[in-house]
Design an enzyme around this catalytic site. Structure first.
Site, mmCIF file in Angstrom:
data_model
loop_
_atom_site.group_PDB
_atom_site.id
_atom_site.type_symbol
_atom_site.label_atom_id
_atom_site.label_comp_id
_atom_site.label_asym_id
_atom_site.label_seq_id
_atom_site.Cartn_x
_atom_site.Cartn_y
_atom_site.Cartn_z
ATOM 1 N N GLU A 81 23.420 21.919 -2.375
ATOM 2 C CA GLU A 81 24.071 20.650 -2.682
ATOM 3 C C GLU A 81 24.885 20.676 -3.972
ATOM 4 O OE1 GLU A 81 24.377 18.096 -0.892
ATOM 5 O OE2 GLU A 81 22.814 18.183 0.629
ATOM 6 N N SER A 339 -33.833 -7.777 1.455
ATOM 7 C CA SER A 339 -34.853 -7.194 0.561
ATOM 8 C C SER A 339 -34.317 -6.082 -0.323
ATOM 9 C CB SER A 339 -36.013 -6.648 1.410
ATOM 10 O OG SER A 339 -36.689 -7.696 2.086
#
Length: 774
Positions: A81, A339
């Site tokens: 690029e 519990s």
């Protein structure tokens, strides 16, 4: 000379005006770098994306820096690029002239001549593809070079380059197309991803593999042409075919992602989740879902208690199942804990000197004002040790212990450690909280359980990688060690040589009133495991309780975790006995150590004790004043009880069991047999004991048969003796309505089975009988 100076001044002035104009334009039209609603991604500890949150355009990204990307990709990208990226000022005049010449000669656009900086400018500020748009793009490129470093511009490209559809950035593309981080890209993968942004739709490797391969090979040839990669390496890569599976969107831990996205403003939020474990648990959830009742959900939380990092978070069994309220995160929801709070109470009671591990507690019917608790398994068990009461999750001993410790005090201790209990408006902590009469969040419950693995320090959960480790004291190291050993099935003392340093799985279940919530909390050598099962809307599910619904899941998770590759070949954390814990032989009913042969030692119990203390047996409110356990009697020469002022009377102490335990004792241990007979010539002046409470109409162990042809059996029973005017009746632990002032009960049985009938008086005396109906 004057004209030359004038020209120089005009030139300088023009240059200054130009710079001022550029500065003004830059101020008036700044770079559009800030997004109103930026895309965000939540990732696991190793970087695996868990869930993504798109921006306002539906785009999602996986933010990366150049250092987090494979160098092969950077080489392929910049060579193909923009070879001169690190040197040009944002535009490359030579590249623009070359592109213009190629376009004129070819009669069409062959090359754009854009630098990587210009591509970034187009990505952040899209413009039409014409001459004006090109000028605007060049201006933005100069602005980028003016305000940002080359590394920052490259980072923008890495995170904004289009890869088709809703994907932007090489990080999102690498994870979606290849299922790996961009740092792990091979040369061939790097070349492919470098060219995809040129035409992401036309080059989609899952739909057009031939086009994608041709574009990749073009990049490879460029790399070989410029000598960036060896020719032989390029030729070898070109032999690899290109075909990728359709894109995969991250879909793990959605409810956790929703939670943490509100805790951080970063674009990439790194959690402590283990992606592999999270994936396994969510896969197992599909199997669990099939065995759950309709509209029932499940939550699972796994925490490494050595670091307090959350390793897995499954807030519901299926996010997409609306019938199960899959969108509701039950880990953070307030539910009745059943519990599961009991271990905290027993640990705090150990620290407070109320009990030792094998202290005597009473599992008998009792009333606390209007509150009359029963046991989950129905019936009562009489004398039990503290460890047995905790392991069997008996309710009455826990309520007896909480009455002595104080519900407000327990609530404050838990809140100080990070576990906040939720009560109805204007309600204060009461005895029912230990049986689930309160609300709690699973995340806080599991975090508080870390105290049993972290020497009494309860630590906060760590959801994000940057979260610090914060812990608060809850228990002493000795109390935490004892309770954990009890829950792991090692309540009986052993020599250190035979006591495993690595503690087996310790666990506690809980079931809320009406079977609305089923819990199981586990502590193994490395992890805390929390499991919740129930309906998010709070409706009851008959037969759903901790041992049946949550424990199987807990056991499966425990085996999965202990077999994980992360633990293979690694030493598991040990939990050696603290110096404050020692073993001692206690005597029931008094709770103290006594020498061999002492008649007051009716039953010997090997017990872990804390700090060398041996608390006396904990009595229910009022028992000690009425009856006492070490009663002093005066005996004559014949061994009969006499008054203290009788001739020759000698004092003697007799160990007695708490009177409410009488129905569960062997006949020889009851008070009538333990106390000497009364002298007829010089009887004691008064007796402290209340008249004995008797149950008539039924005998213990009796078998009752229904008459032939009859489906029901009617039984009338009566309570005689006892203290006070009121009586309270229990059948299999359930409270019965009273008649005739509570002295008589008429019972109707329409099915066979075993039953336990108990009656309680004002002084705490209990009469009980177990029988069978056939």
């Amino acid at each position: 000379m004057t004209s030359l100076l004038r020209s120089v001044k005009i030139l300088l002035l023009s240059l200054l005006l130009l710079l001022a104009l550029l500065w003004l334009v830059d101020r008036l039209f700044p770079l559009p770098l800030q997004q109103v609603a930026p895309a965000r991604v939540v990732v696991a500890q190793d970087g695996t994306p868990l869930w993504r949150f798109a921006d306002k355009n539906g785009i999602w990204r996986y933010p990366v820096t150049p250092e987090e990307v494979s160098p092969w990709y950077l080489q392929a990208l910049l060579t193909y690029e923009d070879r001169w990226f690190w040197h040009h000022p944002g535009i490359n005049p030579f590249a623009l002239l070359r592109a213009a010449w190629q376009d004129l000669r070819g009669g069409e656009i062959i090359s754009g001549g854009s630098t990587l900086t210009m591509q970034v400018a187009r990505l952040i500020d899209p413009q039409p593809r014409n001459f004006t748009g090109k000028l605007h793009q060049a201006w933005r490129a100069l602005q980028l070079e003016w305000h940002l470093s080359k590394r920052e511009i490259l980072t923008l490209y890495l995170n904004r380059a289009p890869f088709g559809g809703t994907l932007e950035g090489v990080g999102a593309a690498s994870w979606s197309w290849l299922g790996k981080p961009p740092a792990a890209l091979t040369r061939g993968e790097a070349a492919l991803l470098a060219v995809l942004p040129q035409a992401p739709s036309r080059l989609r490797p899952d739909r057009w593999p031939e086009r994608a391969q041709a574009a990749r090979d073009k990049v490879l040839l460029r790399l070989a042409e410029y000598g960036v990669w060896p020719q032989a390496t390029v030729e070898e890569i070109m032999q690899e075919s290109v075909w990728l599976a359709p894109r995969q969107m991250p879909q793990l831990a959605p409810l956790l992602a929703r939670r943490v996205v509100s805790l951080s403003t970063q674009a990439k939020i790194t959690t402590t989740i283990n992606a592999s474990l999270q994936r396994q648990i969510e896969a197992l959830a599909q199997g669990w879902k099939g065995s759950l009742p309709p509209r029932t959900s499940m939550a699972v939380l796994v925490v490494d208690h050595t670091t307090m990092q959350v390793r897995a978070w499954m807030g519901s069994v299926d996010l997409d199942d609306q019938s199960r309220f899959g969108h509701v995160d039950m880990i953070g929801s307030v539910r009745s804990p059943g519990s599961v709070l009991k271990p905290f109470l027993y640990g705090l009671a150990l620290d407070d000197g109320l009990i030792a591990a094998e202290s005597l507690l009473q599992d008998v019917p009792r009333r606390f004002g209007d509150y009359r608790p029963g046991n989950f398994d129905t019936g009562f068990h009489g004398p039990v040790s503290a460890s047995e009461a905790l392991v069997r999750s008996l309710n009455l001993p826990a309520v007896q212990l909480l009455e002595a410790y104080g519900p407000k005090r327990l609530t404050a201790a838990l809140r100080n450690a990070g576990l906040t209990l939720h009560f109805p408006a204007a309600a204060e902590p009461n005895l029912s909280l230990i049986l689930g009469g309160t609300g709690a969040r699973m995340e806080e419950v599991v975090a508080a359980y870390s105290a049993f693995a972290r020497h009494g320090q309860a630590a906060r959960l760590r959801l994000l990688a940057q979260d610090p480790l914060i812990e608060r004291p809850l228990l002493s190291p000795g109390a935490a060690w004892i309770v954990r050993r009890i829950l792991a099935g090692e309540a009986q003392p052993q020599p250190d040589a035979t006591l495993p340093a690595v503690v087996p799985l310790a666990w506690k279940t809980g079931t809320s009133y009406g079977y609305r919530d089923a819990w199981a909390i586990g502590i193994n050598a490395r992890y805390l495991i929390g499991v919740w099962v129930g309906r998010p809307d709070g409706t009851p599910v008959a037969g759903q309780y901790g041992a049946a619904s949550a424990i199987p899941v807990l056991n499966q998770l425990h085996h999965l975790l202990m077999a994980s590759p992360q633990l293979r070949g690694h030493m598991l954390p040990a939990d050696p006995r603290p110096a404050s814990v020692s073993a001692l032989t206690l005597c029931w009913p008094g709770g103290q150590p006594l020498p061999a042969g002492d008649s007051s030692c009716r039953q010997r119990r090997q017990s872990w004790i804390l700090n060398g203390t041996t608390p006396p047996t904990l009595l229910a409110d009022g028992q000690e004043g009425l009856f006492g356990l070490q009663q002093t009697v005066w005996l004559n020469s014949q061994g009969e009880r006499v008054a203290a002022d009788c001739s020759g009377a000698q004092a003697q102490r007799v160990a007695l069991w708490p009177l409410p335990l009488e129905p569960w004792l062997q006949p020889g241990e009851r008070r009538a047999q333990r106390l000497p007979s009364v002298s007829a010539h010089c009887p004691p002046t008064m007796e402290n004991n209340a008249p004995p409470l008797l149950l008539t109409g039924i005998r213990d162990g009796q078998i009752l048969h229904r008459l032939p042809g009859k489906s029901e059996l009617t039984l009338s029973v009566t309570a005689q003796g006892g203290h006070g005017e009121e009586r309270w009746w229990f059948l299999n632990g359930e409270v019965l309505s009273a008649a005739d002032g509570g002295l008589t009960q008429r019972l109707v049985f329409n099915r066979a089975g075993r039953y336990q009938l108990s009656v309680l008086d004002n002084a705490g005396q209990v009469a009980a009988a177990s029988f069978t109906v056939e």
